[in-house]
Design a protein around this motif. Sequence first.
Motif, short mmCIF file in Angstrom:
data_model
loop_
_atom_site.label_atom_id
_atom_site.label_comp_id
_atom_site.label_asym_id
_atom_site.label_seq_id
_atom_site.Cartn_x
_atom_site.Cartn_y
_atom_site.Cartn_z
N GLN A 16 0.84 -1.35 0.12
CA GLN A 16 0.02 -0.05 0.07
C GLN A 16 0.96 1.31 -0.08
O GLN A 16 0.58 2.17 -0.97
CB GLN A 16 -0.96 0.06 0.98
CG GLN A 16 -1.67 1.25 1.47
CD GLN A 16 -1.06 2.30 2.19
OE1 GLN A 16 -0.42 2.16 3.26
NE2 GLN A 16 -1.24 3.59 1.93
N PRO A 17 1.73 1.53 0.90
CA PRO A 17 2.65 2.83 0.74
C PRO A 17 3.37 2.85 -0.64
O PRO A 17 3.53 4.04 -0.88
CB PRO A 17 3.65 2.59 2.00
CG PRO A 17 3.07 1.52 2.91
CD PRO A 17 2.46 0.49 1.97
N LEU A 18 3.58 1.67 -1.07
CA LEU A 18 4.55 1.75 -2.49
C LEU A 18 3.73 2.36 -3.41
O LEU A 18 3.97 3.05 -4.38
CB LEU A 18 4.94 0.59 -2.75
CG LEU A 18 6.15 -0.17 -1.75
CD1 LEU A 18 6.27 -1.56 -2.25
CD2 LEU A 18 7.25 0.65 -1.71
N GLU A 45 -7.62 6.67 2.33
CA GLU A 45 -8.25 6.01 1.08
C GLU A 45 -7.37 4.96 0.57
O GLU A 45 -7.96 3.90 -0.11
CB GLU A 45 -8.18 7.19 -0.07
CG GLU A 45 -9.45 8.18 0.44
CD GLU A 45 -9.21 9.64 -0.22
OE1 GLU A 45 -8.21 10.02 -0.82
OE2 GLU A 45 -10.27 10.22 -0.40
N SER A 46 -6.26 5.04 0.50
CA SER A 46 -5.33 4.12 -0.02
C SER A 46 -5.46 2.74 0.80
O SER A 46 -5.43 1.51 0.26
CB SER A 46 -3.72 4.69 -0.17
OG SER A 46 -3.02 3.55 -0.67
N VAL A 47 -5.17 2.82 1.89
CA VAL A 47 -5.75 1.64 3.14
C VAL A 47 -7.05 0.85 2.46
O VAL A 47 -6.88 -0.42 2.43
CB VAL A 47 -5.15 1.84 4.37
CG1 VAL A 47 -5.74 0.77 5.22
CG2 VAL A 47 -3.72 2.30 4.60
N ALA A 48 -7.96 1.53 2.49
CA ALA A 48 -9.21 1.34 2.22
C ALA A 48 -9.33 0.63 1.02
O ALA A 48 -9.97 -0.59 0.81
CB ALA A 48 -10.23 2.26 2.24
N MET A 50 -7.01 -0.71 -0.68
CA MET A 50 -5.90 -2.14 -0.73
C MET A 50 -6.77 -3.07 0.12
O MET A 50 -6.76 -4.38 -0.48
CB MET A 50 -4.82 -1.89 0.10
CG MET A 50 -3.83 -2.92 -0.30
SD MET A 50 -3.43 -3.57 -1.90
CE MET A 50 -2.29 -2.17 -2.16
N LYS A 51 -7.51 -2.72 1.23
CA LYS A 51 -8.34 -3.67 1.96
C LYS A 51 -9.50 -4.58 1.07
O LYS A 51 -9.63 -5.60 1.20
CB LYS A 51 -8.63 -2.99 3.21
CG LYS A 51 -7.83 -2.74 4.44
CD LYS A 51 -8.31 -2.64 5.73
CE LYS A 51 -7.15 -2.20 6.70
NZ LYS A 51 -7.78 -1.82 7.81
N GLN A 52 -9.96 -3.50 0.10
CA GLN A 52 -11.15 -3.94 -0.43
C GLN A 52 -10.32 -4.91 -1.64
O GLN A 52 -11.03 -5.99 -1.88
CB GLN A 52 -11.74 -2.76 -1.29
CG GLN A 52 -12.84 -3.32 -2.04
CD GLN A 52 -13.92 -4.03 -1.45
OE1 GLN A 52 -14.64 -3.33 -0.49
NE2 GLN A 52 -14.44 -5.03 -1.75
N ALA A 53 -9.24 -4.64 -2.14
CA ALA A 53 -8.49 -5.38 -3.27
C ALA A 53 -8.38 -6.92 -2.47
O ALA A 53 -8.27 -7.88 -3.20
CB ALA A 53 -7.43 -4.79 -3.83
N ILE A 54 -7.79 -6.78 -1.17
CA ILE A 54 -7.36 -8.00 -0.72
C ILE A 54 -8.78 -8.93 -0.51
O ILE A 54 -8.55 -10.28 -0.89
CB ILE A 54 -6.88 -7.81 0.65
CG1 ILE A 54 -5.46 -7.26 0.53
CG2 ILE A 54 -6.57 -9.00 1.57
CD1 ILE A 54 -4.60 -6.40 1.77
N ASP A 55 -9.60 -8.33 0.02
CA ASP A 55 -11.00 -9.07 0.04
C ASP A 55 -11.70 -9.73 -1.09
O ASP A 55 -11.97 -10.73 -1.38
CB ASP A 55 -11.96 -8.12 0.96
CG ASP A 55 -13.28 -8.93 1.30
OD1 ASP A 55 -13.34 -9.93 1.87
OD2 ASP A 55 -14.27 -8.58 0.69
N ASP A 56 -11.35 -8.76 -2.36
CA ASP A 56 -11.77 -9.26 -3.48
C ASP A 56 -11.02 -10.12 -4.09
O ASP A 56 -11.72 -11.28 -4.51
CB ASP A 56 -11.80 -8.11 -4.68
CG ASP A 56 -12.88 -6.84 -4.41
OD1 ASP A 56 -13.99 -7.24 -3.56
OD2 ASP A 56 -12.91 -5.82 -5.29
N PHE A 57 -9.85 -10.26 -3.85
CA PHE A 57 -9.08 -11.31 -4.46
C PHE A 57 -9.15 -12.55 -3.75
O PHE A 57 -9.34 -13.75 -4.18
CB PHE A 57 -7.46 -10.80 -4.03
CG PHE A 57 -6.49 -11.47 -5.01
CD1 PHE A 57 -6.29 -11.07 -6.11
CD2 PHE A 57 -5.80 -12.85 -4.43
CE1 PHE A 57 -5.05 -11.97 -7.05
CE2 PHE A 57 -4.84 -13.34 -5.31
CZ PHE A 57 -4.63 -12.77 -6.56
N ALA A 58 -9.36 -12.58 -2.30
CA ALA A 58 -9.65 -13.67 -1.49
C ALA A 58 -10.97 -14.40 -1.83
O ALA A 58 -10.99 -15.70 -1.75
CB ALA A 58 -9.46 -13.28 -0.17
#
Length: 175
Positions: A16-18, A45-48, A50-58
Amino acid sequence: MESERLRFAPPSLQHQPLMLAAIIESQLELSQFLPWVSSALTEQESVASMKQAIDDFANYQNELRFSLFEKESDEFIGAIGLFIRDKSVPYFEIGYWLRTAYVGHGYITEAVNTIEHHTFVELDAERIEIRTDVNNDKSRAVAIRCGYQFEGIHYCDHRLPNGDLSDTAVYAKTR
């Protein structure tokens, strides 16, 4: 997943920071065509996202987003995603962006070819699309270089981040 010069990594809070730094660095170029850029410029916003992307991927839903790293330098250079359009077909759309400093060196062409192979072979896709604003010449050139067929233009179907009404060019490949 890997290609000759790229490593594809599933979404991770470690990236996320990258990703945020790359979006901020490249925001002038990215914000011409990508409506999400203006809402992706803060830590929260960036953390949110990335969390959504992690959930979608999983959960194999919405978008399967990959971070792109240049193998030689291990530098984060952009992202590529597979939007799941219809699991029953299966039908996907590829979306991508690249850090400005890496544009023009064939990285996105390489990434599209790699993810396309993965999508047809591993996900058993019947159809893959690339949709882009008609004025995004660089993105349209990627679709053409990767052998996608131009199917047509959807007229007056979206607004650009600056508010102008625009059209979408649709390119596709089928099994």
